[in-house]
Design a protein around this motif. Structure first.
Motif, PDB file in Angstrom:
ATOM      1  N   UNK A  60      -7.433   0.376   0.749  1.00 21.70           N
ATOM      2  CA  UNK A  60      -7.198  -0.189  -0.585  1.00 21.70           C
ATOM      3  C   UNK A  60      -7.848  -1.557  -0.761  1.00 21.70           C
ATOM      4  N   UNK A  61      -8.089  -2.277   0.339  1.00 24.24           N
ATOM      5  CA  UNK A  61      -8.728  -3.600   0.250  1.00 24.24           C
ATOM      6  C   UNK A  61      -9.404  -3.884   1.594  1.00 24.24           C
ATOM      7  N   UNK A  70     -10.039   4.150  12.461  1.00 21.29           N
ATOM      8  CA  UNK A  70      -8.669   4.303  11.965  1.00 21.29           C
ATOM      9  C   UNK A  70      -7.824   4.940  13.056  1.00 21.29           C
ATOM     10  N   UNK A  71      -7.153   4.132  13.860  1.00 20.36           N
ATOM     11  CA  UNK A  71      -6.367   4.738  14.927  1.00 20.36           C
ATOM     12  C   UNK A  71      -5.098   3.980  15.262  1.00 20.36           C
ATOM     13  N   UNK A  72      -4.786   2.931  14.523  1.00 16.93           N
ATOM     14  CA  UNK A  72      -3.560   2.189  14.782  1.00 16.93           C
ATOM     15  C   UNK A  72      -2.606   2.360  13.601  1.00 16.93           C
ATOM     16  N   UNK A  73      -1.313   2.315  13.885  1.00 14.81           N
ATOM     17  CA  UNK A  73      -0.306   2.472  12.840  1.00 14.81           C
ATOM     18  C   UNK A  73       0.648   1.292  12.857  1.00 14.81           C
ATOM     19  N   UNK A  74       1.092   0.861  11.681  1.00 17.85           N
ATOM     20  CA  UNK A  74       2.013  -0.269  11.627  1.00 17.85           C
ATOM     21  C   UNK A  74       3.430   0.200  11.948  1.00 17.85           C
ATOM     22  N   UNK A  75       4.334  -0.738  12.285  1.00 21.05           N
ATOM     23  CA  UNK A  75       5.684  -0.325  12.683  1.00 21.05           C
ATOM     24  C   UNK A  75       6.671  -0.195  11.546  1.00 21.05           C
ATOM     25  N   UNK A  76       6.223  -0.159  10.299  1.00 23.28           N
ATOM     26  CA  UNK A  76       7.152  -0.038   9.175  1.00 23.28           C
ATOM     27  C   UNK A  76       6.989   1.276   8.433  1.00 23.28           C
ATOM     28  N   UNK A  77       5.775   1.605   8.060  1.00 29.03           N
ATOM     29  CA  UNK A  77       5.542   2.799   7.253  1.00 29.03           C
ATOM     30  C   UNK A  77       4.649   3.803   7.969  1.00 29.03           C
ATOM     31  N   UNK A  78       3.886   3.373   8.947  1.00 24.30           N
ATOM     32  CA  UNK A  78       3.056   4.276   9.725  1.00 24.30           C
ATOM     33  C   UNK A  78       1.692   4.545   9.156  1.00 24.30           C
ATOM     34  N   UNK A  79       1.163   3.655   8.303  1.00 28.90           N
ATOM     35  CA  UNK A  79      -0.195   3.841   7.794  1.00 28.90           C
ATOM     36  C   UNK A  79      -1.199   3.820   8.942  1.00 28.90           C
ATOM     37  N   UNK A  80      -2.280   4.549   8.767  1.00 29.90           N
ATOM     38  CA  UNK A  80      -3.404   4.472   9.702  1.00 29.90           C
ATOM     39  C   UNK A  80      -4.268   3.281   9.305  1.00 29.90           C
ATOM     40  N   UNK A  81      -4.313   2.274  10.149  1.00 32.82           N
ATOM     41  CA  UNK A  81      -5.072   1.055   9.883  1.00 32.82           C
ATOM     42  C   UNK A  81      -6.418   1.129  10.597  1.00 32.82           C
ATOM     43  N   UNK A  82      -7.410   0.560   9.980  1.00 32.32           N
ATOM     44  CA  UNK A  82      -8.722   0.453  10.610  1.00 32.32           C
ATOM     45  C   UNK A  82      -8.738  -0.792  11.490  1.00 32.32           C
ATOM     46  N   UNK A  83      -8.960  -0.567  12.769  1.00 30.02           N
ATOM     47  CA  UNK A  83      -9.042  -1.667  13.727  1.00 30.02           C
ATOM     48  C   UNK A  83     -10.496  -2.082  13.905  1.00 30.02           C
ATOM     49  N   UNK A  86       0.829  -1.203   0.000  1.00 34.00           N
ATOM     50  CA  UNK A  86       0.000   0.000   0.000  1.00 34.00           C
ATOM     51  C   UNK A  86       0.864   1.253   0.000  1.00 34.00           C
ATOM     52  N   UNK A  87       1.987   1.208   0.720  1.00 34.75           N
ATOM     53  CA  UNK A  87       2.883   2.357   0.746  1.00 34.75           C
ATOM     54  C   UNK A  87       3.469   2.626  -0.635  1.00 34.75           C
ATOM     55  N   UNK A  88       3.878   1.561  -1.318  1.00 36.26           N
ATOM     56  CA  UNK A  88       4.427   1.738  -2.662  1.00 36.26           C
ATOM     57  C   UNK A  88       3.378   2.326  -3.602  1.00 36.26           C
ATOM     58  N   UNK A  89       2.147   1.848  -3.491  1.00 39.37           N
ATOM     59  CA  UNK A  89       1.073   2.370  -4.346  1.00 39.37           C
ATOM     60  C   UNK A  89       0.808   3.846  -4.051  1.00 39.37           C
ATOM     61  N   UNK A 149      -2.854  -4.466  -7.156  1.00 43.42           N
ATOM     62  CA  UNK A 149      -3.862  -5.519  -7.286  1.00 43.42           C
ATOM     63  C   UNK A 149      -3.217  -6.900  -7.327  1.00 43.42           C
ATOM     64  N   UNK A 150      -2.066  -6.990  -7.989  1.00 50.79           N
ATOM     65  CA  UNK A 150      -1.373  -8.280  -8.027  1.00 50.79           C
ATOM     66  C   UNK A 150      -0.956  -8.710  -6.622  1.00 50.79           C
ATOM     67  N   UNK A 151      -0.373  -7.771  -5.850  1.00 50.88           N
ATOM     68  CA  UNK A 151       0.029  -8.097  -4.484  1.00 50.88           C
ATOM     69  C   UNK A 151      -1.179  -8.423  -3.603  1.00 50.88           C
ATOM     70  N   UNK A 152      -2.253  -7.648  -3.772  1.00 50.89           N
ATOM     71  CA  UNK A 152      -3.446  -7.886  -2.958  1.00 50.89           C
ATOM     72  C   UNK A 152      -4.060  -9.244  -3.257  1.00 50.89           C
ATOM     73  N   UNK A 153      -4.060  -9.627  -4.515  1.00 50.04           N
ATOM     74  CA  UNK A 153      -4.623 -10.933  -4.874  1.00 50.04           C
ATOM     75  C   UNK A 153      -3.825 -12.062  -4.235  1.00 50.04           C
ATOM     76  N   UNK A 154      -2.498 -11.921  -4.235  1.00 47.09           N
ATOM     77  CA  UNK A 154      -1.660 -12.946  -3.627  1.00 47.09           C
ATOM     78  C   UNK A 154      -1.882 -13.007  -2.118  1.00 47.09           C
ATOM     79  N   UNK A 155      -1.983 -11.839  -1.484  1.00 43.37           N
ATOM     80  CA  UNK A 155      -2.210 -11.810  -0.042  1.00 43.37           C
ATOM     81  C   UNK A 155      -3.589 -12.345   0.320  1.00 43.37           C
ATOM     82  N   UNK A 156      -4.594 -12.037  -0.509  1.00 45.49           N
ATOM     83  CA  UNK A 156      -5.932 -12.559  -0.244  1.00 45.49           C
ATOM     84  C   UNK A 156      -5.940 -14.080  -0.339  1.00 45.49           C
ATOM     85  N   UNK A 157      -5.212 -14.616  -1.323  1.00 48.08           N
ATOM     86  CA  UNK A 157      -5.127 -16.076  -1.446  1.00 48.08           C
ATOM     87  C   UNK A 157      -4.413 -16.679  -0.243  1.00 48.08           C
ATOM     88  N   UNK A 158      -3.392 -15.970   0.245  1.00 50.73           N
ATOM     89  CA  UNK A 158      -2.688 -16.466   1.419  1.00 50.73           C
ATOM     90  C   UNK A 158      -3.591 -16.422   2.651  1.00 50.73           C
TER      91      UNK A 158
END
Length: 665
Positions: A429-430, A624-637, A322-325, A378-387
């Motif tokens: 994004x997904x 939306x109040x949590x952030x990941x420890x790599x890029x700092x996106x606001x994630x929906x909990x 998501x950060x790259x996008x 979308x390619x990355x999301x599809x792979x992650x959804x399958x995982x």
């Protein structure tokens, strides 16, 4: 929008009450100094450090840690203070790195009290330095700004403090290092692994190395909760490259009680002998297609550890993708604006159709760049959804959603799992791709179930939010009880006003509470007294090296105190004890879960700010109040609740109650 600063760049700071998040991947010391209008420190009383963590308008961490949260109130600084310097240093005299060149680039973020990130800075190009001025907050014409500094010192703390004009620099540096060493000595080690599984014994040492997926890039980023809900590894994760929330464990980044980002620390385990076995190989993929995902596709000594590391890898992959996008879209927008500005600045383009053609070409290039970025996402999301489709059904009960079939066949465990699921996280994004939010056990910080309306767009009224918060608290308590062996986890409830009796009924009827919820101020005080005495007793025994001298009848299991409707029924003495439990309890197995609206405690003012910051904030509704420890996106909990109409919670609690009564599985 967050300003990503480079060295020397500044940015205005809205408001005066701020939080500064620091993440380095390895334990470091964080402190702050105040300077006058000549950029000089007037004395040791203007230095906040682990030995003296609190100054007017400043509060820093008491120990070396991989992730820190510093509280700043610019409006409460002493008279004459015109600048705040945020200092980072490597601890001296402990087994750890001695230069910043050997650790991941430290990441520093300035946030508001609501968790909104104002500015961030990744301190790069460090090599032989062991101390660094990360950034400074300074006042210019009555406006506060933040500047990225990144000034390193090979001579360590003493050189850095001396450079700021402090005469007693060497003495203070020695005192700070001594305070850090004492703090590390006071830390209570994690309980030893259970001897049932020799491979688990080798893997369960509480330090951290690479969790399975191979490294992509150093992560700058939580708490732990942050929490938290709560912080990030330079050696964990895997290829698609992304982000950092207020997640985990991390914490969590944080990983903070204010409702700000919680920094979750990506787990790393120290290898005490041989490295863990490699992950299972995926079935060969058809030509031109990605490999089919496999549950447990990460390194680890057991399937549980491999699944845990795989979930963290998915979390990181989604964050970085998501950060790259988003970065690609920002670049496309910026490039189009530059091209359009160039067209408009050329008078010749205003004649005929030249300008229109240039504008159309710019928009077409913008569309191509965005389409390419979306296709990659979308390619990355599809792979992650399958995982996710293969990983979710394979998760053990402690990691699984309440809707998982594993709960139908639940049996009390024989040992404590690695982690616990507190909910799910997703990005816009997904939205349908949810990553389990896992925090390590035992809990390293308490939980705050926010029953207020601050920061939420929910249409629920105040009473509905309070009931949802109580339901969340009961669900989390049930999961904790179900994750521990019979009798190894005890829950206490303080419901001073008696407003949560119906919500706590499943715990009471299943017989998983040793005593009914405490109602009234006197009963609440009695529970707080017992738990604070237990914390004092265990702390004295551990610090004195006399753990074997503890009373034979002392319950050595973990304890959880649920407090509903705080601060109703609490006087100043009870509030002090609650703060003590939040700070000192987790290290000796006493944990806190607060169900409260912060506005209800507003009369205490800043007195309770440390309490809120010590807890991992969770919400009873998506937010939306949590952030990941790599890029700092606001994630929906999203909280982990039983499906509507399901009896799974009662079923599991009945099993837990029966196991507690019989002492068996």
């Amino acid at each position: 929008m967050t300003a990503e600063l480079v060295r020397g760049q500044n940015h205005p700071v809205p408001g005066t009450r701020l939080e500064i998040r620091v993440s380095a991947g390895k334990p470091i010391v964080a402190g702050a100094t105040l300077c006058d209008d000549r950029r000089k420190v007037r004395g040791t009383s203007w230095v906040a450090h682990p030995g003296a963590p609190t100054l007017p308008g400043l509060e820093v961490s008491r120990q070396a840690a991989a992730d820190h949260r510093l509280a700043v109130d610019l409006g409460a600084l002493p008279d004459g203070a015109h600048q705040v310097n945020v200092l980072l240093a490597l601890p001296v005299g402990v087994a750890g790195p001695v230069t910043f060149g050997t650790v991941a680039a430290p990441f520093v973020a300035v946030t508001g009290l609501d968790g909104t990130e104002i500015a961030s800075y990744t301190i790069t190009d460090l090599s032989a330095e062991s101390a660094v001025v990360a950034l400074e907050l300074y006042r210019k014409q009555d406006v506060w700004k933040v500047r990225a500094v990144g000034q390193g010192y090979a001579g360590g703390l003493a050189d850095m403090l001396a450079d700021q004009g402090l005469p007693e620099a060497q003495e203070l540096a020695t005192a700070i290092n001594d305070a850090v060493a004492r703090g590390l000595a006071r830390s209570v080690a994690a309980p030893p692994p259970r001897p049932a599984d020799e491979t688990r014994v080798r893997a369960a040492a509480q330090g951290h190395t690479s969790p399975g997926r191979q490294p992509s890039a150093p992560e700058p980023g939580p708490d732990t909760a942050p929490q938290a809900v709560t912080p990030a590894p330079a050696d964990g994760g895997r290829p698609p490259e992304p982000v950092t929330p207020a997640a985990g464990d991390a914490t969590p980044p944080a990983q903070p009680g204010d409702g700000g980002p919680v920094n979750y620390t990506h787990p790393r385990r120290r290898q005490t002998s041989a490295p863990p076995p490699p992950p299972p190989t995926a079935p060969p993929a058809a030509p031109g297609r990605p490999a089919r995902p496999v549950a447990g596709d990460a390194t680890g000594w057991s399937l549980e550890e491999r699944l845990y590391n795989q979930v963290w890898g998915m979390f990181e992959d989604l964050a970085r993708s998501a950060s790259a996008y988003r970065s690609a879209v920002d670049f496309a927008d910026s490039r189009m604006e530059q091209e359009l500005d160039k067209v408009l600045s050329d008078p010749r383009s205003r004649i005929g159709g030249t300008g229109d053609a240039a504008r159309e070409a710019a928009r077409a290039r913008h569309g191509d760049l965005v389409d390419q970025a979306r296709a990659a996402l979308d390619r990355d999301l599809a792979q992650l959804a399958a995982e996710a489709e293969v990983v979710e059904p394979a998760l053990p009960p402690a990691f699984a959603d309440w809707s998982s079939p594993v709960w139908q066949g639940y049996r009390a465990p024989m040992e404590i799992p690695m982690a616990l699921r507190l909910g799910g996280l997703h990005l816009p994004e997904r939205p349908d791709l949810r990553i389990p939010m896992l925090v390590r056990l035992p809990l390293e910080r308490g939980l705050w179930i926010d029953s207020g309306r601050s920061g939420t767009d929910s249409l629920a009224d105040a009473d509905q939010l309070r009931r949802l918060a109580l339901d969340s608290a009961v669900a989390h308590a049930a999961r904790l009880l179900a994750s521990y062996p019979p009798g190894a986890f005890t829950v206490h409830v303080i419901d001073a006003a008696g407003s949560g009796m119906s919500a706590f009924a499943p715990l009471v009827s299943a017989g998983v509470l040793d005593e009914p919820p405490a109602t009234g101020a006197a009963a609440a005080a009695a529970v707080l007294t017992r738990l604070t005495q237990r914390v004092d007793l265990v702390q004295m025994a551990v610090r004195g090296g006399m753990a074997d001298a503890l009373p034979q009848d002392l319950d050595t299991g973990e304890h959880l105190l649920i407090v509903n409707d705080f601060p109703h029924g609490f006087d100043d003495r009870a509030v002090t004890r609650l703060r003590y439990l939040a700070d000192e309890g987790p290290a000796v197995g006493v944990h806190l879960m607060l169900v409260a609206d912060r506005e209800d405690a507003s009369e205490y003012g800043p007195l309770l700010d440390p309490l809120w910051r010590a807890l991992l904030r969770l919400t009873p509704v998506p937010e939306d109040h949590l952030a990941d420890p790599w890029v700092g996106h606001a994630w929906t909990y999203e909280p982990s609740l039983a499906p509507p109409g399901s009896q799974v919670l009662s079923h599991v609690l009945d099993r837990v109650g029966a196991a507690r009564r019989t002492g068996s599985r």
